[in-house]
Design a protein around this motif. Sequence first.
Motif, PDB file in Angstrom:
ATOM      1  N   VAL A   1      47.580  42.309  52.665  1.00  0.00           N
ATOM      2  CA  VAL A   1      46.495  43.091  52.057  1.00  0.00           C
ATOM      3  C   VAL A   1      47.053  44.056  51.025  1.00  0.00           C
ATOM      4  O   VAL A   1      46.560  44.144  49.894  1.00  0.00           O
ATOM      5  N   ALA A   2      48.093  44.804  51.406  1.00  0.00           N
ATOM      6  CA  ALA A   2      48.658  45.813  50.501  1.00  0.00           C
ATOM      7  C   ALA A   2      49.255  45.178  49.256  1.00  0.00           C
ATOM      8  O   ALA A   2      49.107  45.710  48.144  1.00  0.00           O
ATOM      9  N   SER A   3      49.937  44.036  49.407  1.00  0.00           N
ATOM     10  CA  SER A   3      50.583  43.405  48.259  1.00  0.00           C
ATOM     11  C   SER A   3      49.567  42.879  47.260  1.00  0.00           C
ATOM     12  O   SER A   3      49.846  42.808  46.059  1.00  0.00           O
TER      13      SER A   3
ATOM     14  N   ALA B   1      38.342  38.571  48.629  1.00  0.00           N
ATOM     15  CA  ALA B   1      36.909  38.567  48.904  1.00  0.00           C
ATOM     16  C   ALA B   1      36.471  39.884  49.529  1.00  0.00           C
ATOM     17  O   ALA B   1      35.411  40.425  49.195  1.00  0.00           O
ATOM     18  N   ALA B   2      37.298  40.417  50.439  1.00  0.00           N
ATOM     19  CA  ALA B   2      36.949  41.687  51.083  1.00  0.00           C
ATOM     20  C   ALA B   2      36.962  42.837  50.091  1.00  0.00           C
ATOM     21  O   ALA B   2      36.090  43.725  50.141  1.00  0.00           O
ATOM     22  N   ALA B   3      37.918  42.831  49.165  1.00  0.00           N
ATOM     23  CA  ALA B   3      37.987  43.907  48.166  1.00  0.00           C
ATOM     24  C   ALA B   3      36.800  43.845  47.221  1.00  0.00           C
ATOM     25  O   ALA B   3      36.286  44.879  46.783  1.00  0.00           O
ATOM     26  N   ASP B   4      36.366  42.641  46.863  1.00  0.00           N
ATOM     27  CA  ASP B   4      35.205  42.504  45.990  1.00  0.00           C
ATOM     28  C   ASP B   4      33.917  42.897  46.693  1.00  0.00           C
ATOM     29  O   ASP B   4      32.961  43.333  46.060  1.00  0.00           O
ATOM     30  N   ARG B   5      33.884  42.753  48.002  1.00  0.00           N
ATOM     31  CA  ARG B   5      32.666  43.087  48.754  1.00  0.00           C
ATOM     32  C   ARG B   5      32.628  44.547  49.185  1.00  0.00           C
ATOM     33  O   ARG B   5      31.596  45.206  49.091  1.00  0.00           O
ATOM     34  N   TYR B   6      33.752  45.058  49.690  1.00  0.00           N
ATOM     35  CA  TYR B   6      33.763  46.395  50.273  1.00  0.00           C
ATOM     36  C   TYR B   6      34.473  47.437  49.407  1.00  0.00           C
ATOM     37  O   TYR B   6      34.370  48.637  49.689  1.00  0.00           O
ATOM     38  N   GLY B   7      35.219  47.011  48.404  1.00  0.00           N
ATOM     39  CA  GLY B   7      35.935  47.946  47.549  1.00  0.00           C
ATOM     40  C   GLY B   7      37.426  47.932  47.806  1.00  0.00           C
ATOM     41  O   GLY B   7      37.904  47.431  48.829  1.00  0.00           O
ATOM     42  N   ARG B   8      38.173  48.504  46.850  1.00  0.00           N
ATOM     43  CA  ARG B   8      39.626  48.523  46.957  1.00  0.00           C
ATOM     44  C   ARG B   8      40.110  49.577  47.961  1.00  0.00           C
ATOM     45  O   ARG B   8      40.999  49.331  48.772  1.00  0.00           O
ATOM     46  N   LYS B   9      39.514  50.749  47.915  1.00  0.00           N
ATOM     47  CA  LYS B   9      39.963  51.850  48.768  1.00  0.00           C
ATOM     48  C   LYS B   9      39.873  51.530  50.258  1.00  0.00           C
ATOM     49  O   LYS B   9      40.853  51.755  50.994  1.00  0.00           O
ATOM     50  N   PRO B  10      38.740  51.009  50.766  1.00  0.00           N
ATOM     51  CA  PRO B  10      38.681  50.717  52.205  1.00  0.00           C
ATOM     52  C   PRO B  10      39.739  49.724  52.662  1.00  0.00           C
ATOM     53  O   PRO B  10      40.293  49.846  53.758  1.00  0.00           O
TER      54      PRO B  10
END
Length: 454
Positions: A116-118, A69-78
């Motif tokens: 998170v990394a995996s 959910a965080a990656a979809d909202r804030y992006g992969r890089k952050p």
Amino acid sequence: MQNSKAFTYFICLVSAMGGLLFGYDWVVIGGAKPFYELYFDISTDPLMQGVAMTTALVGCLVGAMVAGAAADRYGRKPLLMVSAVLFTVSAIATGWFGDFTMFNIARFIGGVGIGVASALAPMYIAEVSPAEIRGRMVSLNQMTIVLGILGAQIVNMLLARDTTVAENMAWNVEWGWRWMFWAETLPAALFLVMSFFIPESPVYLALKRGERLEVRGERSDLTTTDTVRQQDNSLTSHLSPLPSKNPPLTSPKYRRVLILGLVIAVFQQWCGTNVIFNYAQEIFVGAGFDVDGMFINIVITGIANVVFTFVALYTIEKWGRRTLMLIGAGGLGLIYLTLGTCYYLGMTGFLMVAFVVAAISVYAMTLGPVTWTLLAEIFPNRVRGIAMATCTFALWVGCCTLTFSFPSMNAALGSSGTFWIYSAICVCAFIFLYRRCPETKGKSLEELEKELVN
């Protein structure tokens, strides 16, 4: 074009550093275990031993749960940058604290970073890589994982001074285990610095911002012009216009591919290979080795892990994902059947190490890297973030249950019965994969979406 390929390799390598830290942080505790247990006076307390070994795994569950959910909202890089911060903080704090509660809090923080990394690293790599090398690039993440594992094993062996000498044992109990964790600080800090120099995933930009010019700009650094045009047009056909409401991951539309992903993720853990890393002491002592011999054998398994992961980098695009998964399930089923029989017959020594190394080798060139590749490929662009997080969460649930269950199974059934059960699991997985696992090599993410979902 050479510069484009070089840049692709660079950003994939930076992202895969999350895998390096994942591997190190996950395995380092196995070598520190004999010493921090004495330091915290839990060497005779199985419950507290279990807490220390699994605190990071609980963090993995939390990290994997929030990553999608965080990656979809804030992006992969952050999110990759956040994981780098968590790894750095955990590496320093775990070795610093002399209080058992604070030690476990620090381990939990590192576990969140692993979770998170995996989830993010293989997904990010798949989204920035051209189809013809995507499998190899995602496997690069597994390569860094096993290098992290080997690094932890070597550091543990070098720091674990001769345990037969009282002075060395005292140093190990007071300081040795701390330096095992502190050694992670340098690569964690390097990962954080280098993560500032990678771009955001073009798939994320196209999905959430509609910045097609930026997508083209990002991909022009990654692939050739023709590939950019083809991928950009493919993304446009799949992403524009955005629907007002996208079906949830649990909808019938995605059910088949979600079940496939969950089974693959859990099987990677429940195939049993990872108990060799987490419970090396029990496995090798049961095979007739002392503690010093255990550390040497652990490094041998780590070297085999790295060598055969290199093999996977070359076979994954030639043999295909489906073939390697079937080889992994079938091969491990046979090896565990034989290994369990050897334990049953009371065999010890080099032959037992050979079978353990064979199991690690088969896993390293098949289930280890191919699982992450398939999970990064089989889900549609619109739900890839949450789907990867869901499957990664399931993977870490599998890891937790495997870690918790092994001591009890080993005590109740013996090593022979335990490995026979793992063999049976591998046979069941082989049947499932034979019937349900698709071949994904050489196909774009959009082509796979048409085949598996639409």
